[in-house]
Write a protein that holds these residues in place. Structure first.
Motif, PDB file in Angstrom:
ATOM      1  N   PHE A  65     -11.528 -18.405   7.978  1.00  0.00           N
ATOM      2  CA  PHE A  65     -11.308 -18.430   9.232  1.00  0.00           C
ATOM      3  C   PHE A  65      -9.902 -18.031   9.741  1.00  0.00           C
ATOM      4  O   PHE A  65      -9.764 -17.432  10.857  1.00  0.00           O
ATOM      5  N   ASP A  66      -8.727 -18.336   8.975  1.00  0.00           N
ATOM      6  CA  ASP A  66      -7.658 -18.138   9.362  1.00  0.00           C
ATOM      7  C   ASP A  66      -7.458 -16.396   9.298  1.00  0.00           C
ATOM      8  O   ASP A  66      -6.636 -15.845   9.738  1.00  0.00           O
ATOM      9  N   HIS A  67      -8.162 -15.791   8.582  1.00  0.00           N
ATOM     10  CA  HIS A  67      -8.163 -14.432   8.402  1.00  0.00           C
ATOM     11  C   HIS A  67      -8.950 -13.878   9.713  1.00  0.00           C
ATOM     12  O   HIS A  67      -8.179 -12.917  10.280  1.00  0.00           O
ATOM     13  N   LEU A  68      -9.850 -14.720  10.099  1.00  0.00           N
ATOM     14  CA  LEU A  68     -10.557 -14.070  11.307  1.00  0.00           C
ATOM     15  C   LEU A  68      -9.693 -14.273  12.543  1.00  0.00           C
ATOM     16  O   LEU A  68      -9.625 -13.407  13.413  1.00  0.00           O
ATOM     17  N   ASN A  69      -8.899 -15.314  12.806  1.00  0.00           N
ATOM     18  CA  ASN A  69      -7.943 -15.438  13.941  1.00  0.00           C
ATOM     19  C   ASN A  69      -6.690 -14.861  13.532  1.00  0.00           C
ATOM     20  O   ASN A  69      -5.729 -15.103  14.561  1.00  0.00           O
ATOM     21  N   LYS A  70      -6.623 -14.188  12.455  1.00  0.00           N
ATOM     22  CA  LYS A  70      -5.261 -13.334  12.228  1.00  0.00           C
ATOM     23  C   LYS A  70      -4.059 -14.296  11.742  1.00  0.00           C
ATOM     24  O   LYS A  70      -2.901 -13.727  11.820  1.00  0.00           O
ATOM     25  N   SER A  71      -4.237 -15.578  11.913  1.00  0.00           N
ATOM     26  CA  SER A  71      -2.895 -16.347  11.650  1.00  0.00           C
ATOM     27  C   SER A  71      -2.379 -16.107  10.172  1.00  0.00           C
ATOM     28  O   SER A  71      -1.083 -16.169  10.194  1.00  0.00           O
ATOM     29  N   ASP A  72      -3.066 -16.025   9.165  1.00  0.00           N
ATOM     30  CA  ASP A  72      -2.624 -15.622   8.022  1.00  0.00           C
ATOM     31  C   ASP A  72      -1.772 -14.208   7.930  1.00  0.00           C
ATOM     32  O   ASP A  72      -1.029 -13.954   7.352  1.00  0.00           O
ATOM     33  N   GLU A  73      -2.661 -13.222   8.663  1.00  0.00           N
ATOM     34  CA  GLU A  73      -2.112 -11.745   8.819  1.00  0.00           C
ATOM     35  C   GLU A  73      -0.832 -11.860   9.565  1.00  0.00           C
ATOM     36  O   GLU A  73       0.068 -11.082   9.304  1.00  0.00           O
ATOM     37  N   PHE A  74      -0.724 -12.695  10.675  1.00  0.00           N
ATOM     38  CA  PHE A  74       0.635 -12.728  11.423  1.00  0.00           C
ATOM     39  C   PHE A  74       1.797 -13.549  10.568  1.00  0.00           C
ATOM     40  O   PHE A  74       2.912 -13.308  10.980  1.00  0.00           O
ATOM     41  N   PHE A 138     -16.006 -27.480  10.741  1.00  0.00           N
ATOM     42  CA  PHE A 138     -15.321 -27.042  11.866  1.00  0.00           C
ATOM     43  C   PHE A 138     -13.919 -27.229  11.976  1.00  0.00           C
ATOM     44  O   PHE A 138     -13.253 -27.133  13.186  1.00  0.00           O
ATOM     45  N   TYR A 139     -13.256 -27.633  11.064  1.00  0.00           N
ATOM     46  CA  TYR A 139     -11.941 -27.753  11.092  1.00  0.00           C
ATOM     47  C   TYR A 139     -10.973 -26.732  11.401  1.00  0.00           C
ATOM     48  O   TYR A 139     -10.342 -26.653  12.477  1.00  0.00           O
ATOM     49  N   SER A 140     -11.677 -25.567  10.844  1.00  0.00           N
ATOM     50  CA  SER A 140     -11.213 -24.213  11.525  1.00  0.00           C
ATOM     51  C   SER A 140     -12.263 -23.118  11.901  1.00  0.00           C
ATOM     52  O   SER A 140     -11.748 -22.260  12.520  1.00  0.00           O
ATOM     53  N   ALA A 141     -13.554 -23.447  11.697  1.00  0.00           N
ATOM     54  CA  ALA A 141     -14.482 -22.677  12.179  1.00  0.00           C
ATOM     55  C   ALA A 141     -14.668 -22.625  13.736  1.00  0.00           C
ATOM     56  O   ALA A 141     -14.985 -23.942  14.211  1.00  0.00           O
ATOM     57  N   PRO A 142     -15.046 -21.729  14.563  1.00  0.00           N
ATOM     58  CA  PRO A 142     -15.472 -21.679  15.861  1.00  0.00           C
ATOM     59  C   PRO A 142     -16.567 -22.298  15.879  1.00  0.00           C
ATOM     60  O   PRO A 142     -17.680 -22.433  14.995  1.00  0.00           O
ATOM     61  N   PRO A 143     -17.202 -22.956  17.105  1.00  0.00           N
ATOM     62  CA  PRO A 143     -16.505 -22.961  18.250  1.00  0.00           C
ATOM     63  C   PRO A 143     -15.470 -24.129  18.588  1.00  0.00           C
ATOM     64  O   PRO A 143     -14.934 -24.227  19.525  1.00  0.00           O
ATOM     65  N   PHE A 144     -15.333 -25.117  17.682  1.00  0.00           N
ATOM     66  CA  PHE A 144     -14.765 -26.301  17.900  1.00  0.00           C
ATOM     67  C   PHE A 144     -13.281 -26.121  17.228  1.00  0.00           C
ATOM     68  O   PHE A 144     -12.085 -26.236  17.825  1.00  0.00           O
ATOM     69  N   SER A 145     -13.232 -25.420  16.083  1.00  0.00           N
ATOM     70  CA  SER A 145     -11.798 -25.122  15.265  1.00  0.00           C
ATOM     71  C   SER A 145     -10.656 -26.277  15.636  1.00  0.00           C
ATOM     72  O   SER A 145      -9.757 -26.034  16.347  1.00  0.00           O
ATOM     73  N   PHE A 146     -11.031 -27.552  15.183  1.00  0.00           N
ATOM     74  CA  PHE A 146     -10.297 -28.777  15.510  1.00  0.00           C
ATOM     75  C   PHE A 146      -8.772 -28.459  15.290  1.00  0.00           C
ATOM     76  O   PHE A 146      -8.061 -29.136  15.931  1.00  0.00           O
ATOM     77  N   GLN A 147      -8.500 -27.765  14.234  1.00  0.00           N
ATOM     78  CA  GLN A 147      -6.976 -27.718  13.918  1.00  0.00           C
ATOM     79  C   GLN A 147      -6.413 -26.855  14.956  1.00  0.00           C
ATOM     80  O   GLN A 147      -4.961 -27.302  15.409  1.00  0.00           O
ATOM     81  N   ALA A 204       5.102 -19.791  13.593  1.00  0.00           N
ATOM     82  CA  ALA A 204       5.078 -18.506  14.330  1.00  0.00           C
ATOM     83  C   ALA A 204       3.902 -17.918  14.428  1.00  0.00           C
ATOM     84  O   ALA A 204       3.355 -17.507  15.389  1.00  0.00           O
ATOM     85  N   ALA A 205       3.477 -17.833  13.031  1.00  0.00           N
ATOM     86  CA  ALA A 205       2.051 -17.251  12.801  1.00  0.00           C
ATOM     87  C   ALA A 205       0.861 -17.853  13.844  1.00  0.00           C
ATOM     88  O   ALA A 205       0.199 -17.228  14.481  1.00  0.00           O
ATOM     89  N   ASP A 206       0.827 -19.220  13.403  1.00  0.00           N
ATOM     90  CA  ASP A 206      -0.136 -19.731  14.179  1.00  0.00           C
ATOM     91  C   ASP A 206       0.134 -19.913  15.622  1.00  0.00           C
ATOM     92  O   ASP A 206      -0.963 -19.586  16.487  1.00  0.00           O
ATOM     93  N   LYS A 207       1.285 -19.805  16.185  1.00  0.00           N
ATOM     94  CA  LYS A 207       1.202 -19.474  17.618  1.00  0.00           C
ATOM     95  C   LYS A 207       0.985 -18.346  18.101  1.00  0.00           C
ATOM     96  O   LYS A 207       0.170 -18.319  19.312  1.00  0.00           O
ATOM     97  N   GLU A 208       1.319 -17.312  17.432  1.00  0.00           N
ATOM     98  CA  GLU A 208       0.796 -15.858  17.899  1.00  0.00           C
ATOM     99  C   GLU A 208      -0.816 -15.698  17.680  1.00  0.00           C
ATOM    100  O   GLU A 208      -1.252 -14.781  18.587  1.00  0.00           O
ATOM    101  N   ALA A 209      -1.210 -16.389  16.920  1.00  0.00           N
ATOM    102  CA  ALA A 209      -2.862 -16.298  16.524  1.00  0.00           C
ATOM    103  C   ALA A 209      -3.428 -17.197  17.746  1.00  0.00           C
ATOM    104  O   ALA A 209      -4.626 -17.223  17.779  1.00  0.00           O
ATOM    105  N   GLY A 210      -2.899 -17.979  18.611  1.00  0.00           N
ATOM    106  CA  GLY A 210      -3.543 -19.039  19.222  1.00  0.00           C
ATOM    107  C   GLY A 210      -3.952 -20.182  18.589  1.00  0.00           C
ATOM    108  O   GLY A 210      -4.878 -20.913  19.109  1.00  0.00           O
ATOM    109  N   LYS A 211      -3.450 -20.388  17.416  1.00  0.00           N
ATOM    110  CA  LYS A 211      -3.687 -21.834  16.674  1.00  0.00           C
ATOM    111  C   LYS A 211      -2.839 -22.899  17.161  1.00  0.00           C
ATOM    112  O   LYS A 211      -1.839 -23.039  16.590  1.00  0.00           O
ATOM    113  N   ASN A 212      -3.245 -23.599  18.050  1.00  0.00           N
ATOM    114  CA  ASN A 212      -2.496 -24.539  18.653  1.00  0.00           C
ATOM    115  C   ASN A 212      -2.193 -25.939  17.842  1.00  0.00           C
ATOM    116  O   ASN A 212      -2.889 -26.777  18.387  1.00  0.00           O
TER     117      ASN A 212
END
Length: 303
Positions: A65-74, A138-147, A204-212
């Motif tokens: 899921f971090d690959h899907l939201n691109k936080s690891d790529e960023f 659902f820690y990282s999976a949508p729609p909740f993505s609790f992290q 920085a990567a989390d912020k860019e990916a919208g992983k708040n």
């Protein structure tokens, strides 16, 4: 894709973090021995295997899921052995689809063992397991993505602290006790601290990916005080637990681990914006969790 070995499959689960599920299960078992002189090795081994499989599955799915939201790529900060995920997808070792299927398979294996334990030991395990598996997925999976909602630390503390200890205790005794919950709190706080400090290099990567995450919401400078609060709260809980006779007197031996926490706090305040310089603080936090866990286990075993 590169050729996969057994080591590759294991490393994709991030086994360096498995102590955070193994130790609370051992603690719950130790409390069962302390309170009721019960130890059932077969059920203990099954609990341990189920816990490791759940943890492994959650870690693998988190990478997906971090690959899907691109936080690891960023993530362009210098990678550490603890932050930034396993990087298996980014390195081309696994495809995203393979990682997802692998994570689901691990969870299915864990649930299969869990269903047997529910049948053999009692229905209370259904609710403990259900909360653990669903919140872990659902820690990282949508729609909740609790992290991404700043709730990651709470869920990790719940699953790898309270539920793990309580579940292991129930497997042995077929009862529940408040003592297990109180004894689990220091571990819950410290595993939350492990996740928390690991989020600093990923800021920085989390912020860019919208992983708040909490770090993103607070900012690195303000976020440091929360880490200090977590470390202090862990030891306060232990002292209060002993004062109110909820924890054995020997639990105070865990105060010997305080220097590890102090060093980690000092390092975080000095190096919060330098990912590689934070590695000693991250290691110390993991060591702190391990040492406090082991000393609490011994406190319940030796009395």
């Amino acid at each position: 894709m590169t050729q996969k070995t057994l080591t590759t499959w294991i490393m994709a689960t991030r086994p360096q973090f498995f102590t955070v599920i193994i130790l609370p299960i051992v603690l719950g078992t130790a409390i069962a021995w302390h309170s009721q002189k019960v130890f059932l090795p077969f059920y203990f081994c099954l609990s341990l295997l189920a816990g490791i499989l759940i943890h492994a599955g959650i870690n693998v799915l988190n990478d997906y899921f971090d690959h899907l939201n691109k936080s690891d790529e960023f993530n362009e900060t210098p990678l550490t052995p603890f932050a930034g995920g396993s990087r298996m997808i980014q390195k081309g070792i696994f495809s995203a689809a393979e990682i997802y299927r692998y994570g689901i398979l691990l969870l299915i294996m864990a649930v299969s063992i869990g269903l047997f334990l529910i049948w053999a030991r009692g229905l209370a395990l259904l609710w403990i397991g259900l909360i653990g598996v669903l919140s872990g997925y659902f820690y990282s999976a949508p729609p909740f993505s609790f992290q991404s909602r700043g709730l990651g630390e709470i869920l990790v503390g719940l699953n790898f602290g309270i539920l793990a200890v309580l579940g292991a205790y129930y497997v042995q005794t077929q009862t529940l006790t408040l003592v297990a919950v109180i004894a689990a709190l220091p571990l819950a706080i410290l595993v939350a601290a492990i996740l928390y400090i690991n989020e600093f290099p990923d800021y920085a990567a989390d912020k860019e990916a919208g992983k708040n995450t909490l770090i993103v919401r607070l900012g690195k400078v303000r976020a440091r005080s929360i880490y200090t609060l977590l470390i202090g709260l862990c030891f306060i809980v232990i002292v209060l637990g002993v004062i109110y006779n909820s924890l054995p007197l020997f639990s105070l031996l865990s105060l010997l681990a305080l220097p590890l926490g102090w060093f980690a706090i000092k390092t975080l305040y000095a190096c919060y914006d330098k990912s590689t310089a934070l590695i000693p603080a991250i290691k110390n936090t993991i060591m702190l969790h391990t040492l406090v866990s082991v000393l609490l286990i011994l406190a319940f075993v030796i009395k």
